[in-house]
Design a protein around this motif. Structure first.
Motif, mmCIF file in Angstrom:
data_model
loop_
_atom_site.group_PDB
_atom_site.id
_atom_site.type_symbol
_atom_site.label_atom_id
_atom_site.label_comp_id
_atom_site.label_asym_id
_atom_site.label_seq_id
_atom_site.Cartn_x
_atom_site.Cartn_y
_atom_site.Cartn_z
ATOM 1 N N ILE A 49 23.204 26.275 22.739
ATOM 2 C CA ILE A 49 23.795 25.065 22.153
ATOM 3 C C ILE A 49 25.291 25.038 22.402
ATOM 4 O O ILE A 49 25.855 24.019 22.813
ATOM 5 C CB ILE A 49 23.508 25.007 20.641
ATOM 6 C CG1 ILE A 49 22.021 24.761 20.422
ATOM 7 C CG2 ILE A 49 24.333 23.920 19.968
ATOM 8 C CD1 ILE A 49 21.566 25.048 19.038
ATOM 9 N N THR A 56 29.218 17.998 26.764
ATOM 10 C CA THR A 56 29.038 16.730 26.045
ATOM 11 C C THR A 56 30.329 15.936 25.891
ATOM 12 O O THR A 56 30.353 14.966 25.158
ATOM 13 C CB THR A 56 28.466 16.987 24.636
ATOM 14 O OG1 THR A 56 29.392 17.816 23.934
ATOM 15 C CG2 THR A 56 27.120 17.656 24.694
ATOM 16 N N ARG B 118 19.268 16.730 28.387
ATOM 17 C CA ARG B 118 19.417 17.553 27.176
ATOM 18 C C ARG B 118 20.841 17.452 26.619
ATOM 19 O O ARG B 118 21.040 17.442 25.414
ATOM 20 C CB ARG B 118 19.068 19.008 27.478
ATOM 21 C CG ARG B 118 17.592 19.211 27.748
ATOM 22 C CD ARG B 118 17.289 20.645 28.030
ATOM 23 N NE ARG B 118 17.564 21.486 26.885
ATOM 24 C CZ ARG B 118 17.901 22.777 26.973
ATOM 25 N NH1 ARG B 118 18.015 23.330 28.153
ATOM 26 N NH2 ARG B 118 18.118 23.487 25.896
ATOM 27 N N TRP B 119 21.851 17.390 27.510
ATOM 28 C CA TRP B 119 23.218 17.294 26.986
ATOM 29 C C TRP B 119 23.408 15.962 26.271
ATOM 30 O O TRP B 119 24.106 15.885 25.275
ATOM 31 C CB TRP B 119 24.242 17.422 28.114
ATOM 32 C CG TRP B 119 24.164 18.652 28.952
ATOM 33 C CD1 TRP B 119 24.558 18.762 30.255
ATOM 34 C CD2 TRP B 119 23.684 19.952 28.579
ATOM 35 N NE1 TRP B 119 24.346 20.034 30.683
ATOM 36 C CE2 TRP B 119 23.805 20.791 29.693
ATOM 37 C CE3 TRP B 119 23.142 20.487 27.414
ATOM 38 C CZ2 TRP B 119 23.427 22.111 29.684
ATOM 39 C CZ3 TRP B 119 22.746 21.816 27.399
ATOM 40 C CH2 TRP B 119 22.895 22.604 28.514
ATOM 41 N N LEU B 122 21.951 16.373 22.966
ATOM 42 C CA LEU B 122 22.791 17.227 22.126
ATOM 43 C C LEU B 122 23.988 16.442 21.599
ATOM 44 O O LEU B 122 24.371 16.554 20.431
ATOM 45 C CB LEU B 122 23.258 18.440 22.937
ATOM 46 C CG LEU B 122 24.089 19.479 22.186
ATOM 47 C CD1 LEU B 122 23.298 20.077 21.031
ATOM 48 C CD2 LEU B 122 24.547 20.583 23.128
ATOM 49 N N LEU B 172 21.407 21.503 14.775
ATOM 50 C CA LEU B 172 21.450 21.341 16.230
ATOM 51 C C LEU B 172 20.397 22.232 16.885
ATOM 52 O O LEU B 172 19.700 21.821 17.812
ATOM 53 C CB LEU B 172 22.832 21.716 16.783
ATOM 54 C CG LEU B 172 23.994 20.796 16.429
ATOM 55 C CD1 LEU B 172 25.279 21.290 17.089
ATOM 56 C CD2 LEU B 172 23.724 19.372 16.875
ATOM 57 N N PHE B 176 17.397 21.005 19.075
ATOM 58 C CA PHE B 176 17.508 21.421 20.473
ATOM 59 C C PHE B 176 16.239 22.164 20.909
ATOM 60 O O PHE B 176 15.695 21.928 21.979
ATOM 61 C CB PHE B 176 18.728 22.329 20.606
ATOM 62 C CG PHE B 176 19.324 22.370 21.971
ATOM 63 C CD1 PHE B 176 19.690 21.208 22.626
ATOM 64 C CD2 PHE B 176 19.557 23.576 22.606
ATOM 65 C CE1 PHE B 176 20.275 21.244 23.883
ATOM 66 C CE2 PHE B 176 20.136 23.626 23.863
ATOM 67 C CZ PHE B 176 20.488 22.457 24.493
#
Lengths: 257, 182
Positions: A49, A56, B118-119, B122, B172, B176
């Motif tokens: 993560i 991001t 996926r980002w 996220l 998260l 995730f």
């Protein structure tokens, strides 16, 4: 294995993965993880993560001059050229002192002129690269599939002015299209404010409208969070360069529908 | 010039091929610079960190090992560390001091094509977190602050900071892991 239990360590894994554990805790927790496969598995998930968080951020483009600077830094002068220069220098030592002085002055003058010209070209290039980037962002926002738009209307301080804030629903980057906003005196700037549901105001941009723009301007906005998270937006008139929070009269206001 | 595969580029970097660095820069400079700007909030400092990142890769390509994961992950980790070092250097002038040691963290392992989506997920999950949880995660990760530093900075009890950070990261992680299993 350290004296910490798995339960203790699991509580600390998120902070460890973000690099936020204080030194004394980090040593104990990492010692435990090294010897405990269960905690190691969970830790790797948090690390995934944290690595994902690096991906991001809103996309930006470095100025073109940066690549040239990097490539110059890694490409050192050739050895044989240095040898030639040294040979020339040895021969030139027999010249009289006044000739040396004149030559050095001439070289300094040429370098100064070249330096000024080079800096000016770099500035121009950076400006063009920034313009190109902003045009790319504008096109990307205007053609996006998930775009949202918020209409803004002029107040008594900017009668007849209108603006539209457009953004992709997932993005913190947007475009502000302005029409008929009056030109401000040199001591003032317009500042875009984005207001969240708690009433907190984030600055979205500080800008001025140029007299030769016919009142039309397009501005790329970089907000601290996704633009869909705000509930209101507005433009106020602030001292030149903007303010930490709104202090001047409103020029445009808009509410998310 | 054709774009080489990452592994080919890294091999050529190891042979000090300047064209390889040029290609690598074209591939990754936007992501490196974007992260540096996000952490530093200053484009001049971000340019410095971007250049330092590529210089570091140029001088030490042997430090990257393929079995540790994606090259981009390694590159962005260097960027983050250099950016946070920059912040700490500035902070030291005002008497503060921070620490960071995560150079040897394992890398992400999924193929790049899957990761883009996926980002985005996220990022969406981060946006959905309560503000106070998102705030401590951002301060910790993008500003390099320890939990104690954050407690001082926000004038909030250390226990509260720890709880907010843990709850945010647990959410998260849960989301995730769920998206990975879909």
């Amino acid at each position: 294995m350290s004296k910490l239990t798995c339960a203790d360590v699991i509580e600390s894994l998120p902070a460890l993965a973000l690099g936020a554990l204080d030194d004394h805790e980090r040593l104990d927790v990492t010692a435990h993880i090294d010897a405990c496969s269960g905690c190691q598995t969970q830790y790797r998930q948090y690390v995934d993560i944290s690595r994902g968080l690096l991906e991001t951020v809103p996309q930006r483009f470095p100025p073109a001059a940066l690549k040239r600077s990097l490539m110059l830094a890694i490409d050192p002068p050739k050895k044989n050229r240095a040898t030639q220069v040294r040979a020339w220098f040895t021969g030139a030592q027999s010249l009289p002192r006044w000739a040396w002085g004149s030559a050095i002055l001439a070289v300094l003058l040429v370098f100064s002129l070249l330096g000024v010209r080079y800096v000016s070209m770099l500035d121009q290039q950076n400006g063009l690269a920034q313009q190109l980037h902003e045009q790319q962002v504008t096109i990307s926002v205007l053609t996006g599939n998930e775009k949202q738009s918020i209409a803004m209307l002029g107040t008594a301080n900017a009668k007849g002015a209108t603006a539209t804030l457009m953004f992709d629903s997932q993005s913190a980057t947007g475009v502000l299209l302005l029409h008929d906003l009056p030109v401000l005196p040199d001591t003032q700037s317009y500042q875009l404010w984005l207001v969240d549901s708690a009433g907190k105001r984030d600055s979205g941009a500080v800008f001025n409208v140029s007299p030769d723009s016919n009142g039309v301007a397009t501005l790329v906005i970089y907000a601290p969070q996704a633009l869909k998270n705000y509930v209101k937006c507005g433009v106020s008139i602030e001292p030149r360069g903007g303010s930490p929070k709104p202090t001047g009269p409103a020029a445009l206001t808009g509410t998310y529908s | 010039m054709t774009t080489s595969s990452e592994q080919d580029l890294i091999e050529r970097l190891r042979q000090q091929d300047t064209h390889a660095l040029s290609e690598l820069y074209d591939l990754f400079s936007s992501r490196v610079y974007s992260l540096a700007v996000a952490i530093l909030g200053d484009t001049m400092a971000a340019q410095e960190v971007t250049q330092d990142t590529f210089m570091k890769v140029w001088k030490n390509p042997h430090l990257y090992h393929r079995d540790e994961g994606r090259f981009a992950g390694w590159l962005l980790t260097i960027t983050r560390r250099l950016a946070i070092d920059h912040i700490r250097h500035e902070n030291r002038r005002s008497g503060k001091s921070f620490s960071l040691d995560d150079e040897n963290l394992p890398e992400l392992r999924d193929p790049w094509q899957d990761e883009q989506a996926r980002w985005r997920d996220l990022k969406h999950m981060m946006d959905e977190l309560p503000l106070e949880q998102r705030e401590v995660i951002v301060l910790a990760y993008y500003r390099g602050m320890s939990q104690s530093d954050i407690a001082l900075y926000l004038d909030t009890p250390l226990g509260t900071v720890k709880t907010r950070l843990r709850l945010g990261m647990e959410k998260l992680r849960a989301a995730f892991v769920e998206t990975r299993n879909i």
